[in-house]
Design a protein around this motif. Structure first.
Motif, PDB file in Angstrom:
ATOM      1  N   GLY A  21       0.486   3.534  -1.996  1.00  0.00           N
ATOM      2  CA  GLY A  21       0.725   2.067  -1.923  1.00  0.00           C
ATOM      3  C   GLY A  21       0.336   1.563  -0.713  1.00  0.00           C
ATOM      4  N   ILE A  22       0.782   0.293  -0.134  1.00  0.00           N
ATOM      5  CA  ILE A  22       0.399  -0.317   0.839  1.00  0.00           C
ATOM      6  C   ILE A  22       1.705  -0.776   1.621  1.00  0.00           C
ATOM      7  N   VAL A  23       1.914  -0.805   2.915  1.00  0.00           N
ATOM      8  CA  VAL A  23       2.900  -1.175   3.650  1.00  0.00           C
ATOM      9  C   VAL A  23       2.766  -3.027   3.729  1.00  0.00           C
ATOM     10  N   VAL A  24       3.759  -3.724   3.270  1.00  0.00           N
ATOM     11  CA  VAL A  24       3.672  -5.006   3.310  1.00  0.00           C
ATOM     12  C   VAL A  24       4.578  -5.642   4.507  1.00  0.00           C
ATOM     13  N   LYS A  25       5.766  -4.743   4.793  1.00  0.00           N
ATOM     14  CA  LYS A  25       6.454  -5.287   5.855  1.00  0.00           C
ATOM     15  C   LYS A  25       6.861  -4.028   6.707  1.00  0.00           C
ATOM     16  N   GLN A  37       4.068   3.328   9.399  1.00  0.00           N
ATOM     17  CA  GLN A  37       4.750   2.320   9.143  1.00  0.00           C
ATOM     18  C   GLN A  37       4.104   0.976   9.538  1.00  0.00           C
ATOM     19  N   GLU A  38       3.047   0.865   9.863  1.00  0.00           N
ATOM     20  CA  GLU A  38       2.231  -0.213  10.153  1.00  0.00           C
ATOM     21  C   GLU A  38       1.744  -1.019   8.948  1.00  0.00           C
ATOM     22  N   MET A  39       1.999  -2.347   9.101  1.00  0.00           N
ATOM     23  CA  MET A  39       1.407  -3.243   8.059  1.00  0.00           C
ATOM     24  C   MET A  39      -0.117  -2.907   7.672  1.00  0.00           C
ATOM     25  N   PHE A  40      -0.454  -2.900   6.485  1.00  0.00           N
ATOM     26  CA  PHE A  40      -1.844  -2.575   5.783  1.00  0.00           C
ATOM     27  C   PHE A  40      -2.081  -1.301   5.715  1.00  0.00           C
ATOM     28  N   ASN A  41      -1.194  -0.482   6.321  1.00  0.00           N
ATOM     29  CA  ASN A  41      -1.461   1.019   5.979  1.00  0.00           C
ATOM     30  C   ASN A  41      -1.413   1.203   4.583  1.00  0.00           C
ATOM     31  N   PHE A  42      -2.533   1.898   3.953  1.00  0.00           N
ATOM     32  CA  PHE A  42      -2.465   2.007   2.682  1.00  0.00           C
ATOM     33  C   PHE A  42      -2.946   3.741   2.398  1.00  0.00           C
ATOM     34  N   GLY A  43      -2.145   4.213   1.293  1.00  0.00           N
ATOM     35  CA  GLY A  43      -2.213   5.713   1.134  1.00  0.00           C
ATOM     36  C   GLY A  43      -1.527   6.166   0.430  1.00  0.00           C
ATOM     37  N   GLU A  44      -1.307   7.529   0.359  1.00  0.00           N
ATOM     38  CA  GLU A  44      -0.159   8.168  -0.330  1.00  0.00           C
ATOM     39  C   GLU A  44       0.958   8.514   0.598  1.00  0.00           C
ATOM     40  N   PHE A  45       2.322   7.980   0.161  1.00  0.00           N
ATOM     41  CA  PHE A  45       3.331   8.121   0.964  1.00  0.00           C
ATOM     42  C   PHE A  45       4.299   9.379   0.277  1.00  0.00           C
ATOM     43  N   MET A  46       4.905  10.086   1.044  1.00  0.00           N
ATOM     44  CA  MET A  46       5.748  11.248   0.492  1.00  0.00           C
ATOM     45  C   MET A  46       7.132  10.808   1.030  1.00  0.00           C
ATOM     46  N   LEU A  47       7.843  10.881   0.021  1.00  0.00           N
ATOM     47  CA  LEU A  47       9.337  10.156   0.233  1.00  0.00           C
ATOM     48  C   LEU A  47      10.608  11.185  -0.126  1.00  0.00           C
ATOM     49  N   ALA A  48      11.300  11.082   0.405  1.00  0.00           N
ATOM     50  CA  ALA A  48      12.739  11.856   0.112  1.00  0.00           C
ATOM     51  C   ALA A  48      13.726  11.042  -0.537  1.00  0.00           C
ATOM     52  N   LYS A  49      14.045  11.236  -2.134  1.00  0.00           N
ATOM     53  CA  LYS A  49      14.935  10.288  -2.608  1.00  0.00           C
ATOM     54  C   LYS A  49      16.043  10.588  -2.670  1.00  0.00           C
ATOM     55  N   LYS A  50      17.025  10.034  -2.456  1.00  0.00           N
ATOM     56  CA  LYS A  50      18.569  10.379  -2.490  1.00  0.00           C
ATOM     57  C   LYS A  50      19.297   9.084  -3.236  1.00  0.00           C
ATOM     58  N   ARG A  51      19.983   9.399  -4.125  1.00  0.00           N
ATOM     59  CA  ARG A  51      20.342   8.264  -4.884  1.00  0.00           C
ATOM     60  C   ARG A  51      19.211   7.095  -5.065  1.00  0.00           C
ATOM     61  N   ASP A  52      19.717   5.921  -4.372  1.00  0.00           N
ATOM     62  CA  ASP A  52      18.643   4.817  -4.568  1.00  0.00           C
ATOM     63  C   ASP A  52      17.802   4.731  -3.070  1.00  0.00           C
ATOM     64  N   CYS A  76       2.965  11.090   5.123  1.00  0.00           N
ATOM     65  CA  CYS A  76       1.742   9.702   4.601  1.00  0.00           C
ATOM     66  C   CYS A  76       0.390  10.587   4.834  1.00  0.00           C
ATOM     67  N   VAL A  77      -0.446  10.258   3.717  1.00  0.00           N
ATOM     68  CA  VAL A  77      -1.806  10.591   4.115  1.00  0.00           C
ATOM     69  C   VAL A  77      -2.672   9.408   3.879  1.00  0.00           C
ATOM     70  N   GLN A  78      -3.346   8.741   4.936  1.00  0.00           N
ATOM     71  CA  GLN A  78      -3.825   7.307   4.873  1.00  0.00           C
ATOM     72  C   GLN A  78      -5.106   7.316   4.237  1.00  0.00           C
ATOM     73  N   THR A  79      -5.261   6.576   3.532  1.00  0.00           N
ATOM     74  CA  THR A  79      -6.645   6.119   2.856  1.00  0.00           C
ATOM     75  C   THR A  79      -7.594   5.205   3.661  1.00  0.00           C
ATOM     76  N   ASP A  80      -6.691   4.036   4.155  1.00  0.00           N
ATOM     77  CA  ASP A  80      -7.482   3.207   4.874  1.00  0.00           C
ATOM     78  C   ASP A  80      -6.269   2.172   5.823  1.00  0.00           C
ATOM     79  N   SER A  81      -6.368   1.929   7.082  1.00  0.00           N
ATOM     80  CA  SER A  81      -5.715   1.246   7.946  1.00  0.00           C
ATOM     81  C   SER A  81      -5.951  -0.206   7.978  1.00  0.00           C
ATOM     82  N   PHE A  82      -7.357  -0.461   7.411  1.00  0.00           N
ATOM     83  CA  PHE A  82      -7.813  -1.770   7.518  1.00  0.00           C
ATOM     84  C   PHE A  82      -7.762  -2.501   8.905  1.00  0.00           C
TER      85      PHE A  82
END
Ligand code: ZN
Length: 235
Positions: free
Chosen positions: A8-12, A51-66, A73-79
């Protein structure tokens, strides 16, 4: 705790505590999510770029409850060219803002793919921001169920020439079908631009404010008025 991967992409990205950021992503897998990026405000943070806006790539996340925490993160494009030109930057911000507010998961997913394509156009094909904005807003309307016909009256099917009207129940219609008390007139230059993309940057800007108005009336997403200016009704 689960480890998950999303594209996905960072929108904010907003400040949180002393060194952290809260990052809003629009992803193909989960739609819009917010994750915590720990320590990324420190000068030498490894994931500062992530964490910069427009950073597009693959994000690895740790999920705990919600809640999610960014782990890699593996960046595909920073635009990155987008930050070099203020008009491009505003256009990009408008796209991130609207993308983040599309309510339906399916249309958001489609719009995410389209937005990535349009960011590439903006950054690498040197297409003027106003024209990218037009394409983006038209696509937003379409993906949200309003594939507006800019060439023919949606009531009687006649060619739209010279002046058309926008009705929030019927879309673009001819002057014979319009209720001139309530429908918004769309003048010749704007109509021509919406049909063919021909017109000056100034015409493109005004036309975009009309598209932003259609989006607000039909889909309920209000675009940033700073970007679109105000519409001059019936000028
Ligand atoms: Zn008509």
């Amino acid at each position: 705790m689960d480890l998950i991967k999303v594209n996905g992409i960072v929108v904010k990205s907003s400040d949180y505590k002393d060194n952290d950021k809260l990052v809003t992503l629009v992803t193909f897998e989960l739609g819009k999510i917010t994750c915590l990026a720990r320590g990324v405000k420190k000068p030498n943070a490894k994931l500062k770029y992530a964490q910069e806006m427009f950073n597009f790539g693959e994000f690895m996340l740790a999920k705990k409850r919600d809640s999610y925490t960014l782990t890699d993160c593996v960046q595909t494009d920073s635009f990155s060219p987008i930050t070099k030109d203020i008009e491009m930057y505003y256009c990009g911000c408008m796209m991130m803002d609207i993308l983040s507010r599309i309510a339906s998961y399916e249309s958001q997913k489609t719009m995410l793919a389209q937005t990535i394509r349009m960011l590439s156009k903006l950054c690498y094909d040197e297409i003027v921001p106003e024209k990218v904005t037009t394409e983006f807003l038209k696509e937003c309307l379409k993906q949200n169920g309003y594939d507006i016909d800019y060439k023919y009256c949606s009531v009687c099917g006649m060619d739209l020439v010279e002046t058309a009207y926008f009705s929030d129940s019927a879309g673009l219609i001819c002057s014979a079908c319009a209720n001139k008390q309530t429908d918004l007139p769309v003048n010749t230059n704007i109509l021509k631009y919406l049909q063919s993309g021909e017109g000056s940057v100034e015409i493109a800007k005004v036309s975009n404010s009309y598209l932003a108005y259609f989006l607000e009336e039909l889909v309920g997403i209000k675009a940033n008025p700073m970007y679109f200016g105000s519409i001059n009704y019936g000028e």
